[in-house]
Design a protein around this motif. Sequence first.
Motif, PDB file in Angstrom:
ATOM      1  N   ILE A  41      50.003  11.027  59.928  1.00  0.00           N
ATOM      2  CA  ILE A  41      51.210  11.580  60.444  1.00  0.00           C
ATOM      3  C   ILE A  41      51.676  12.587  61.286  1.00  0.00           C
ATOM      4  O   ILE A  41      52.009  12.744  62.314  1.00  0.00           O
ATOM      5  N   ASN A  42      50.733  13.353  61.203  1.00  0.00           N
ATOM      6  CA  ASN A  42      51.105  14.702  62.350  1.00  0.00           C
ATOM      7  C   ASN A  42      49.633  14.208  63.147  1.00  0.00           C
ATOM      8  O   ASN A  42      50.205  14.905  64.422  1.00  0.00           O
ATOM      9  N   SER A  77      53.448  23.169  57.520  1.00  0.00           N
ATOM     10  CA  SER A  77      53.737  23.888  56.328  1.00  0.00           C
ATOM     11  C   SER A  77      52.940  22.555  55.376  1.00  0.00           C
ATOM     12  O   SER A  77      51.994  23.657  54.502  1.00  0.00           O
ATOM     13  N   THR A  78      52.701  22.031  55.007  1.00  0.00           N
ATOM     14  CA  THR A  78      52.467  21.269  53.860  1.00  0.00           C
ATOM     15  C   THR A  78      50.547  21.283  55.074  1.00  0.00           C
ATOM     16  O   THR A  78      49.590  21.526  53.846  1.00  0.00           O
ATOM     17  N   PHE A  79      50.287  21.266  56.136  1.00  0.00           N
ATOM     18  CA  PHE A  79      49.014  21.703  56.327  1.00  0.00           C
ATOM     19  C   PHE A  79      47.763  22.506  55.935  1.00  0.00           C
ATOM     20  O   PHE A  79      47.166  22.897  55.395  1.00  0.00           O
ATOM     21  N   ASN A  80      49.516  23.877  56.224  1.00  0.00           N
ATOM     22  CA  ASN A  80      48.340  24.566  55.839  1.00  0.00           C
ATOM     23  C   ASN A  80      48.237  25.160  53.988  1.00  0.00           C
ATOM     24  O   ASN A  80      47.465  25.372  54.040  1.00  0.00           O
ATOM     25  N   LEU A  81      49.421  24.548  53.188  1.00  0.00           N
ATOM     26  CA  LEU A  81      49.213  24.807  51.961  1.00  0.00           C
ATOM     27  C   LEU A  81      47.580  23.582  51.934  1.00  0.00           C
ATOM     28  O   LEU A  81      47.023  24.205  50.870  1.00  0.00           O
ATOM     29  N   GLY A 100      39.138  20.669  61.696  1.00  0.00           N
ATOM     30  CA  GLY A 100      38.952  19.824  63.218  1.00  0.00           C
ATOM     31  C   GLY A 100      39.281  18.642  63.239  1.00  0.00           C
ATOM     32  O   GLY A 100      39.580  18.426  64.317  1.00  0.00           O
ATOM     33  N   LEU A 101      39.330  17.926  62.958  1.00  0.00           N
ATOM     34  CA  LEU A 101      40.057  16.304  62.650  1.00  0.00           C
ATOM     35  C   LEU A 101      42.054  16.309  63.041  1.00  0.00           C
ATOM     36  O   LEU A 101      41.977  16.204  63.885  1.00  0.00           O
ATOM     37  N   SER A 102      42.428  17.408  62.242  1.00  0.00           N
ATOM     38  CA  SER A 102      43.697  17.574  63.073  1.00  0.00           C
ATOM     39  C   SER A 102      44.204  18.467  64.289  1.00  0.00           C
ATOM     40  O   SER A 102      44.914  17.978  65.004  1.00  0.00           O
TER      41      SER A 102
END
Length: 122
Positions: A41-42, A77-81, A100-102
């Motif tokens: 999604i990101n 925020s979800t990514f960080n969590l 790395g992928l993100s």
Amino acid sequence: MVMDGLLIAFGAFFGAIFRFALSKFIKRIYPVRLPVATLLINVLGSFLLGVMIGIGAGSSWRLLLGTGFMGAFTTFSTFNLENIQLHAERQWKMLFTYLGLSYGFGIGMAFIGIVLGTYCAS
């Protein structure tokens, strides 16, 4: 000013719903520990935002789609969590793979989106 807020709110409403639905769908297809749904999604959001910038979208479209829809569709925020959870579980390989992928695909797809949008707009 009020119209700007309405454009953002309208876009955010649909962005959040679309993220929720797409996330559930991806998690059903890929039931793995790596947060694939948030990653995809990101990365998709980065690409679409890049395309929007590349085509030179006007200010109303930027508010509606960029700030509103993409702001609610993508999720820092979800990514960080999820990263904190992987760290707490000492899932080092998965944590660094996810980071790395993100960042790699996110920045890369935003760049490709800008180039593609610029090309299509010309």
